[in-house]
Design a protein around this motif. Structure first.
Motif, mmCIF file in Angstrom:
data_model
loop_
_atom_site.group_PDB
_atom_site.id
_atom_site.type_symbol
_atom_site.label_atom_id
_atom_site.label_comp_id
_atom_site.label_asym_id
_atom_site.label_seq_id
_atom_site.Cartn_x
_atom_site.Cartn_y
_atom_site.Cartn_z
ATOM 1 N N LEU A 18 0.800 -1.216 0.000
ATOM 2 C CA LEU A 18 0.000 0.000 0.000
ATOM 3 C C LEU A 18 0.841 1.277 0.000
ATOM 4 O O LEU A 18 0.317 2.362 -0.190
ATOM 5 C CB LEU A 18 -0.946 -0.001 1.200
ATOM 6 N N HIS A 19 2.162 1.149 0.196
ATOM 7 C CA HIS A 19 2.969 2.364 0.112
ATOM 8 C C HIS A 19 3.063 2.850 -1.327
ATOM 9 O O HIS A 19 3.474 3.993 -1.577
ATOM 10 C CB HIS A 19 4.362 2.137 0.709
ATOM 11 N N MET A 20 2.671 1.994 -2.280
ATOM 12 C CA MET A 20 2.648 2.377 -3.685
ATOM 13 C C MET A 20 1.307 2.983 -4.079
ATOM 14 O O MET A 20 1.136 3.460 -5.191
ATOM 15 C CB MET A 20 2.920 1.146 -4.564
ATOM 16 N N LEU A 21 0.344 2.955 -3.180
ATOM 17 C CA LEU A 21 -1.006 3.408 -3.489
ATOM 18 C C LEU A 21 -1.065 4.923 -3.591
ATOM 19 O O LEU A 21 -0.346 5.641 -2.900
ATOM 20 C CB LEU A 21 -1.966 2.936 -2.397
ATOM 21 N N SER A 22 -1.924 5.414 -4.463
ATOM 22 C CA SER A 22 -2.139 6.845 -4.589
ATOM 23 C C SER A 22 -2.597 7.411 -3.253
ATOM 24 O O SER A 22 -3.314 6.743 -2.495
ATOM 25 C CB SER A 22 -3.203 7.110 -5.658
ATOM 26 N N PRO A 23 -2.199 8.646 -2.919
ATOM 27 C CA PRO A 23 -2.665 9.241 -1.659
ATOM 28 C C PRO A 23 -4.174 9.506 -1.659
ATOM 29 O O PRO A 23 -4.761 9.725 -0.614
ATOM 30 C CB PRO A 23 -1.876 10.550 -1.578
ATOM 31 N N ILE A 24 -4.804 9.477 -2.847
ATOM 32 C CA ILE A 24 -6.252 9.610 -2.941
ATOM 33 C C ILE A 24 -6.859 8.212 -3.019
ATOM 34 O O ILE A 24 -6.480 7.410 -3.864
ATOM 35 C CB ILE A 24 -6.670 10.412 -4.189
ATOM 36 N N VAL A 25 -7.786 7.915 -2.127
ATOM 37 C CA VAL A 25 -8.343 6.566 -2.017
ATOM 38 C C VAL A 25 -9.851 6.615 -2.236
ATOM 39 O O VAL A 25 -10.544 7.457 -1.651
ATOM 40 C CB VAL A 25 -8.048 5.954 -0.625
ATOM 41 N N GLY A 30 -20.281 -0.565 2.001
ATOM 42 C CA GLY A 30 -21.653 -1.074 1.980
ATOM 43 C C GLY A 30 -22.501 -0.492 0.875
ATOM 44 O O GLY A 30 -23.715 -0.350 1.037
ATOM 45 N N GLY A 31 -21.890 -0.136 -0.256
ATOM 46 C CA GLY A 31 -22.642 0.430 -1.371
ATOM 47 C C GLY A 31 -22.619 1.950 -1.433
ATOM 48 O O GLY A 31 -23.069 2.535 -2.415
ATOM 49 N N GLU A 32 -22.089 2.601 -0.395
ATOM 50 C CA GLU A 32 -21.934 4.063 -0.389
ATOM 51 C C GLU A 32 -20.498 4.396 -0.804
ATOM 52 O O GLU A 32 -19.545 3.813 -0.282
ATOM 53 C CB GLU A 32 -22.215 4.636 1.003
ATOM 54 N N MET A 33 -20.343 5.324 -1.738
ATOM 55 C CA MET A 33 -19.024 5.652 -2.284
ATOM 56 C C MET A 33 -18.427 6.860 -1.579
ATOM 57 O O MET A 33 -19.111 7.867 -1.359
ATOM 58 C CB MET A 33 -19.125 5.918 -3.791
ATOM 59 N N TYR A 34 -17.141 6.761 -1.246
ATOM 60 C CA TYR A 34 -16.430 7.847 -0.590
ATOM 61 C C TYR A 34 -15.061 8.022 -1.229
ATOM 62 O O TYR A 34 -14.445 7.053 -1.692
ATOM 63 C CB TYR A 34 -16.251 7.563 0.902
ATOM 64 N N THR A 35 -14.582 9.260 -1.231
ATOM 65 C CA THR A 35 -13.236 9.570 -1.679
ATOM 66 C C THR A 35 -12.536 10.328 -0.566
ATOM 67 O O THR A 35 -13.068 11.319 -0.040
ATOM 68 C CB THR A 35 -13.246 10.421 -2.961
ATOM 69 N N THR A 36 -11.348 9.860 -0.188
ATOM 70 C CA THR A 36 -10.607 10.504 0.890
ATOM 71 C C THR A 36 -9.122 10.280 0.644
ATOM 72 O O THR A 36 -8.721 9.838 -0.441
ATOM 73 C CB THR A 36 -11.048 9.949 2.254
ATOM 74 N N THR A 37 -8.316 10.591 1.621
ATOM 75 C CA THR A 37 -6.878 10.400 1.471
ATOM 76 C C THR A 37 -6.401 9.260 2.358
ATOM 77 O O THR A 37 -7.032 8.933 3.377
ATOM 78 C CB THR A 37 -6.103 11.669 1.839
ATOM 79 N N LEU A 38 -5.283 8.696 1.972
ATOM 80 C CA LEU A 38 -4.707 7.612 2.763
ATOM 81 C C LEU A 38 -4.320 8.104 4.152
ATOM 82 O O LEU A 38 -4.503 7.396 5.151
ATOM 83 C CB LEU A 38 -3.483 7.051 2.025
ATOM 84 N N PHE A 53 -5.337 -0.262 5.961
ATOM 85 C CA PHE A 53 -4.606 0.413 4.887
ATOM 86 C C PHE A 53 -3.115 0.516 5.205
ATOM 87 O O PHE A 53 -2.427 1.412 4.728
ATOM 88 C CB PHE A 53 -5.208 1.795 4.642
ATOM 89 N N THR A 54 -2.623 -0.410 5.999
ATOM 90 C CA THR A 54 -1.211 -0.453 6.354
ATOM 91 C C THR A 54 -0.606 -1.761 5.856
ATOM 92 O O THR A 54 -1.183 -2.833 6.053
ATOM 93 C CB THR A 54 -1.030 -0.349 7.878
ATOM 94 N N GLY A 55 0.573 -1.673 5.219
ATOM 95 C CA GLY A 55 1.237 -2.877 4.729
ATOM 96 C C GLY A 55 0.546 -3.454 3.513
ATOM 97 O O GLY A 55 0.099 -2.733 2.630
ATOM 98 N N GLN A 56 0.440 -4.759 3.476
ATOM 99 C CA GLN A 56 -0.219 -5.425 2.357
ATOM 100 C C GLN A 56 -1.723 -5.163 2.385
ATOM 101 O O GLN A 56 -2.318 -5.092 3.459
ATOM 102 C CB GLN A 56 0.031 -6.943 2.410
ATOM 103 N N PRO A 57 -2.344 -5.015 1.206
ATOM 104 C CA PRO A 57 -3.799 -4.769 1.170
ATOM 105 C C PRO A 57 -4.570 -5.875 1.875
ATOM 106 O O PRO A 57 -4.284 -7.048 1.707
ATOM 107 C CB PRO A 57 -4.108 -4.746 -0.326
ATOM 108 N N LYS A 58 -5.531 -5.469 2.683
ATOM 109 C CA LYS A 58 -6.347 -6.436 3.429
ATOM 110 C C LYS A 58 -7.808 -6.406 2.977
ATOM 111 O O LYS A 58 -8.638 -7.109 3.525
ATOM 112 C CB LYS A 58 -6.261 -6.133 4.925
ATOM 113 N N LEU A 59 -8.102 -5.551 2.016
ATOM 114 C CA LEU A 59 -9.478 -5.395 1.562
ATOM 115 C C LEU A 59 -9.617 -5.823 0.113
ATOM 116 O O LEU A 59 -8.694 -5.661 -0.690
ATOM 117 C CB LEU A 59 -9.908 -3.927 1.686
#
Length: 243
Positions: A18-25, A30-38, A53-59
């Motif tokens: 996840l350290h390679m993930l964009s800072p925008i997540v 549950g079907g509701e969409m959200y945009t936020t930062t890491l 959201f730490t280390g390897q993806p868990k979701l």
């Protein structure tokens, strides 16, 4: 045949660290969409949400590549608002509290527990009910009796005996012996050692049964002939309305 990076499905791009993930997540809660930062999601490092959201993806991700959290999404906006601005929600307190417990956001949990709604439930009402023997079991027994009597009926009634003191318990048993009904179908609450009254306990019973989705009301139960005491001193009838 290899697939160029621009044609890789978005959901496949989050399988690395996840350290390679964009800072925008982008999230699907549950079907509701959200945009936020890491950084917002990881604001409290000891929380379960930060751990997701730490280390390897868990979701898992949905078909659009958004991280999917299988929780009620409606109240996640209050969680995000707290993480962004430290603003403690003033709406849907009970529901937000459940989500704060799930995500293990300790500072929010403590602040919500100081709110009148949660404080009153945890410290006042729940501590009182903990002093009423077999309270939860008796609620479940009431529901079982009501459901058993609901066949081809609009309403079913459950007789409840409520006693606050040991002396009343003895008098209640004496009265119960002369009650013209099946003693096994009478649910007994009490006695207890706490300030709240019988009326307070009756309100709690109604509140907790209704919280399970049932429509109920109660009134003093007027006994038939041959009763040694006023029946309404101890006995109440709860009516479950089915339709």
């Amino acid at each position: 045949m290899s697939i160029s990076s621009e044609h890789k499905p978005l959901g496949k791009q989050v399988t690395g660290s996840l350290h390679m993930l964009s800072p925008i997540v982008e999230l699907n809660v549950g079907g509701e969409m959200y945009t936020t930062t890491l950084s917002t999601l990881k604001k409290h490092p000891g929380s379960k949400l930060a751990e997701m959201f730490t280390g390897q993806p868990k979701l898992r991700t949905d078909s659009e590549g958004r991280f999917f959290i299988d929780r009620p999404g409606t109240h996640f906006k209050y969680i995000l608002e707290y993480l962004r601005s430290n603003q403690v929600p003033t709406q849907c307190i009970q529901d937000v509290y459940k989500e704060a417990l799930f995500y293990d956001i300790e500072p929010l949990i403590k602040q919500l527990e100081d709110s009148p709604q949660i404080f009153g439930e945890l410290v006042a009402r729940r501590q009182f009910l903990a002093r009423v023997p077999n309270y939860s079991e008796n609620i479940e027994l009431m529901i079982r009796i009501a459901r058993a009597e609901a066949v081809a009926s609009r309403q079913s009634g459950v007789i409840v005996c409520v006693v606050r003191t040991e002396e009343d318990a003895a008098r209640c048993q004496d009265a119960l012996d002369s009650l013209d009904t099946d003693k096994k179908s009478v649910v007994k609450f009490g006695p207890w050692k706490a300030v709240p009254s019988i009326s307070d306990l009756l309100d709690c019973i109604q509140m907790d049964v209704e919280a399970k989705g049932y429509k109920i009301s109660f009134q003093p139960h007027v006994a038939e002939k041959g009763f040694r005491f006023k029946s309404h001193d101890f006995f109440y009838k709860f009516l479950f309305t089915w339709w």
